[in-house]
Structures are given as structure tokens and as C-alpha cells.
Write a protein that holds these residues in place. Structure first.
Motif, PDB file in Angstrom:
ATOM      1  N   TYR A  12       0.811  -1.217   0.000  1.00 14.58           N
ATOM      2  CA  TYR A  12       0.000   0.000   0.000  1.00 14.58           C
ATOM      3  C   TYR A  12       0.851   1.276   0.000  1.00 14.58           C
ATOM      4  O   TYR A  12       0.301   2.378   0.002  1.00 14.58           O
ATOM      5  N   SER A  13       2.153   1.126  -0.020  1.00 20.54           N
ATOM      6  CA  SER A  13       3.039   2.276   0.170  1.00 20.54           C
ATOM      7  C   SER A  13       3.092   3.238  -1.016  1.00 20.54           C
ATOM      8  O   SER A  13       3.695   4.305  -0.914  1.00 20.54           O
ATOM      9  N   PHE A  14       2.480   2.862  -2.128  1.00 17.72           N
ATOM     10  CA  PHE A  14       2.408   3.760  -3.282  1.00 17.72           C
ATOM     11  C   PHE A  14       0.957   4.105  -3.640  1.00 17.72           C
ATOM     12  O   PHE A  14       0.687   4.581  -4.732  1.00 17.72           O
ATOM     13  N   ASP A  15       0.030   3.906  -2.712  1.00 16.44           N
ATOM     14  CA  ASP A  15      -1.391   4.180  -2.952  1.00 16.44           C
ATOM     15  C   ASP A  15      -1.719   5.653  -2.722  1.00 16.44           C
ATOM     16  O   ASP A  15      -2.519   6.014  -1.848  1.00 16.44           O
ATOM     17  N   LEU A  16      -1.117   6.487  -3.511  1.00 21.43           N
ATOM     18  CA  LEU A  16      -1.299   7.929  -3.410  1.00 21.43           C
ATOM     19  C   LEU A  16      -2.700   8.330  -3.859  1.00 21.43           C
ATOM     20  O   LEU A  16      -3.098   8.014  -4.977  1.00 21.43           O
ATOM     21  N   PRO A  17      -3.457   9.026  -3.002  1.00 23.54           N
ATOM     22  CA  PRO A  17      -4.737   9.579  -3.461  1.00 23.54           C
ATOM     23  C   PRO A  17      -4.459  10.618  -4.551  1.00 23.54           C
ATOM     24  O   PRO A  17      -3.377  11.197  -4.584  1.00 23.54           O
ATOM     25  N   PRO A  18      -5.411  10.874  -5.420  1.00 21.17           N
ATOM     26  CA  PRO A  18      -5.180  11.843  -6.501  1.00 21.17           C
ATOM     27  C   PRO A  18      -4.778  13.221  -5.971  1.00 21.17           C
ATOM     28  O   PRO A  18      -5.344  13.712  -5.005  1.00 21.17           O
ATOM     29  N   ILE A  19      -3.774  13.800  -6.614  1.00 17.46           N
ATOM     30  CA  ILE A  19      -3.356  15.174  -6.333  1.00 17.46           C
ATOM     31  C   ILE A  19      -3.866  15.992  -7.510  1.00 17.46           C
ATOM     32  O   ILE A  19      -3.344  15.889  -8.619  1.00 17.46           O
ATOM     33  N   GLU A  20      -4.890  16.793  -7.257  1.00 20.14           N
ATOM     34  CA  GLU A  20      -5.551  17.510  -8.349  1.00 20.14           C
ATOM     35  C   GLU A  20      -5.499  19.022  -8.195  1.00 20.14           C
ATOM     36  O   GLU A  20      -6.161  19.743  -8.938  1.00 20.14           O
ATOM     37  N   SER A  21      -4.724  19.484  -7.228  1.00 18.77           N
ATOM     38  CA  SER A  21      -4.611  20.929  -7.025  1.00 18.77           C
ATOM     39  C   SER A  21      -3.383  21.230  -6.162  1.00 18.77           C
ATOM     40  O   SER A  21      -2.817  20.339  -5.521  1.00 18.77           O
ATOM     41  N   GLN A  22      -3.009  22.500  -6.145  1.00 14.16           N
ATOM     42  CA  GLN A  22      -1.906  22.936  -5.289  1.00 14.16           C
ATOM     43  C   GLN A  22      -2.260  22.674  -3.822  1.00 14.16           C
ATOM     44  O   GLN A  22      -1.396  22.304  -3.036  1.00 14.16           O
ATOM     45  N   LYS A  23      -3.528  22.833  -3.488  1.00 10.40           N
ATOM     46  CA  LYS A  23      -3.981  22.585  -2.108  1.00 10.40           C
ATOM     47  C   LYS A  23      -3.727  21.133  -1.709  1.00 10.40           C
ATOM     48  O   LYS A  23      -3.218  20.864  -0.618  1.00 10.40           O
ATOM     49  N   HIS A  24      -4.057  20.177  -2.569  1.00  7.68           N
ATOM     50  CA  HIS A  24      -3.800  18.748  -2.278  1.00  7.68           C
ATOM     51  C   HIS A  24      -2.310  18.496  -2.086  1.00  7.68           C
ATOM     52  O   HIS A  24      -1.909  17.762  -1.180  1.00  7.68           O
ATOM     53  N   TRP A  25      -1.504  19.092  -2.952  1.00  2.49           N
ATOM     54  CA  TRP A  25      -0.051  18.911  -2.873  1.00  2.49           C
ATOM     55  C   TRP A  25       0.484  19.493  -1.562  1.00  2.49           C
ATOM     56  O   TRP A  25       1.273  18.851  -0.865  1.00  2.49           O
ATOM     57  N   GLU A  26       0.031  20.681  -1.209  1.00  2.00           N
ATOM     58  CA  GLU A  26       0.490  21.302   0.032  1.00  2.00           C
ATOM     59  C   GLU A  26       0.038  20.511   1.258  1.00  2.00           C
ATOM     60  O   GLU A  26       0.766  20.438   2.253  1.00  2.00           O
ATOM     61  N   GLU A  27      -1.127  19.907   1.205  1.00  4.64           N
ATOM     62  CA  GLU A  27      -1.591  19.048   2.304  1.00  4.64           C
ATOM     63  C   GLU A  27      -0.667  17.842   2.465  1.00  4.64           C
ATOM     64  O   GLU A  27      -0.324  17.457   3.593  1.00  4.64           O
ATOM     65  N   LEU A  28      -0.261  17.251   1.353  1.00  3.68           N
ATOM     66  CA  LEU A  28       0.670  16.116   1.410  1.00  3.68           C
ATOM     67  C   LEU A  28       2.016  16.564   1.976  1.00  3.68           C
ATOM     68  O   LEU A  28       2.586  15.888   2.843  1.00  3.68           O
ATOM     69  N   LEU A  29       2.513  17.701   1.522  1.00  2.00           N
ATOM     70  CA  LEU A  29       3.784  18.214   2.047  1.00  2.00           C
ATOM     71  C   LEU A  29       3.690  18.509   3.544  1.00  2.00           C
ATOM     72  O   LEU A  29       4.584  18.130   4.311  1.00  2.00           O
ATOM     73  N   ASN A  30       2.614  19.167   3.969  1.00  2.00           N
ATOM     74  CA  ASN A  30       2.456  19.472   5.394  1.00  2.00           C
ATOM     75  C   ASN A  30       2.372  18.221   6.237  1.00  2.00           C
ATOM     76  O   ASN A  30       2.907  18.167   7.351  1.00  2.00           O
ATOM     77  N   LYS A  31       1.728  17.186   5.716  1.00  3.18           N
ATOM     78  CA  LYS A  31       1.681  15.907   6.432  1.00  3.18           C
ATOM     79  C   LYS A  31       3.090  15.336   6.576  1.00  3.18           C
ATOM     80  O   LYS A  31       3.478  14.858   7.650  1.00  3.18           O
ATOM     81  N   LEU A  32       3.865  15.408   5.502  1.00  2.32           N
ATOM     82  CA  LEU A  32       5.242  14.909   5.561  1.00  2.32           C
ATOM     83  C   LEU A  32       6.066  15.681   6.584  1.00  2.32           C
ATOM     84  O   LEU A  32       6.767  15.078   7.398  1.00  2.32           O
ATOM     85  N   TRP A  33       5.972  17.010   6.581  1.00  2.24           N
ATOM     86  CA  TRP A  33       6.762  17.802   7.539  1.00  2.24           C
ATOM     87  C   TRP A  33       6.323  17.530   8.982  1.00  2.24           C
ATOM     88  O   TRP A  33       7.158  17.378   9.871  1.00  2.24           O
ATOM     89  N   ASN A  34       5.002  17.455   9.205  1.00  6.69           N
ATOM     90  CA  ASN A  34       4.495  17.189  10.554  1.00  6.69           C
ATOM     91  C   ASN A  34       4.869  15.796  11.039  1.00  6.69           C
ATOM     92  O   ASN A  34       5.292  15.618  12.185  1.00  6.69           O
ATOM     93  N   ASP A  35       4.712  14.803  10.177  1.00  7.15           N
ATOM     94  CA  ASP A  35       5.073  13.434  10.557  1.00  7.15           C
ATOM     95  C   ASP A  35       6.579  13.316  10.800  1.00  7.15           C
ATOM     96  O   ASP A  35       7.011  12.608  11.709  1.00  7.15           O
ATOM     97  N   SER A  36       7.367  14.010   9.995  1.00  9.22           N
ATOM     98  CA  SER A  36       8.826  13.973  10.167  1.00  9.22           C
ATOM     99  C   SER A  36       9.240  14.584  11.495  1.00  9.22           C
ATOM    100  O   SER A  36      10.083  14.037  12.208  1.00  9.22           O
TER     101      SER A  36
END
Length: 155
Positions: free
Chosen positions: A77-101
């Protein structure tokens, strides 16, 4: 400095703020990537968004264990990326990465050094140290891919 503090520092170097090993880090490489670039396919390579999701998937999975939960992540499941369809979706993914890190590093700093030699979830996974070292190495591996894909996209 304790072993866990040194490991947290190494982890932060690859993910958030270091320059020592690769002269860059994930946060630095991804800061100027648009959602269109992040989702652009280059040949048979994974997209930058896919690699970002993938590395966060494992970080979040280890955080869950560090917080006393089960190991719920699965490679399939490690590549089951939900669709990124906007800058907002991309920034949400980045913020999750920074927060989790940051959470990963903070939890690691709080662990006693003695925890590093304990079994990580199941003997087949080795020790905490093996898994933390593996996470750092895994991050550098994918950081190299992100850097190269980004260079290809700019040309």
C-alpha cells in the motif's frame, strides 16, 4: 549527546534541514515544486508526489509504533497515493510529511538509548535501531530520486 538524539538529528538532516550528506534535504528539494510538477510522469519513474507519499507512509507507520500502536503499514500500500488535483492537495501532502517527520524526530529524541537494541514489533523486523537507520537510508535513497526527477523536469 545520546544515541537517540544523534539519530533524530540525522533524520532531520535528510527530511527537514540538513545539508551535510547530500547538500540538500526533502524540504529544500520540494519547496519550489508545484503540484503539476509533482504529478508529472517521467518515463517509467515514480512521480515526485508518489515518492513524497511513499516516504511519508513509512514515517507515519513508524510514528504509530513509537506512540504505542501496531505496525499497520504494508509495502503493497506504500504507493497508494490519493489523486493530487490541485496545489492545495499537494500542500496538504507536504504538510503531512513535515508534521510526521517532526513528530518522528521528537518521539525518537524521547526514547531511551536502551530502546535501540529492543525488538521492533517482531523479531523478523530486527531492532529499533535497524528500523530507524533503515528509515534514514530509505529517505536518502528517495531524496536522490526526487532530486534527479526534478532536474529532468526543469530541462
Amino acid at each position: 549527546m545520546s544515541s537517540t538524539s544523534q539519530l533524530a538529528k540525522r533524520f532531520r538532516e535528510v527530511m527537514l534541514d540538513g545539508l551535510w550528506i547530500a547538500n540538500t534535504n526533502f524540504k529544500d528539494q520540494l519547496k519550489d515544486v508545484s503540484w503539476e510538477q509533482a504529478t508529472t510522469k517521467v518515463g517509467s519513474l515514480n512521480t515526485i508526489a508518489m515518492l513524497t507519499f511513499h516516504i511519508d507512509y513509512y514515517i507515519a507507520g513508524l510514528v504509530n509504533v513509537f506512540e504505542g500502536g501496531n505496525l499497520e503499514i504494508r509495502d503493497e500500500y506504500s504507493f497508494d497515493l490519493p489523486p493530487i488535483e490541485s496545489q492545495k492537495h499537494w500542500e496538504e501532502l507536504l504538510n503531512k510529511l513535515w508534521n510526521d517527520s517532526e513528530k518522528f524526530a521528537n518521539l525518537l529524541e524521547q526514547m531511551p538509548d536502551s530502546k535501540m537494541n529492543e525488538v521492533f514489533v517482531d523479531e523478523k523486523y530486527g531492532t529499533y535501531l535497524r528500523n530507524i537507520d533503515g528509515m534514514i537510508e530509505h529517505a536518502y535513497y528517495h531524496l536522490g530520486q526526487v532530486t534527479l526527477i526534478k532536474k529532468i523536469l526543469k530541462n
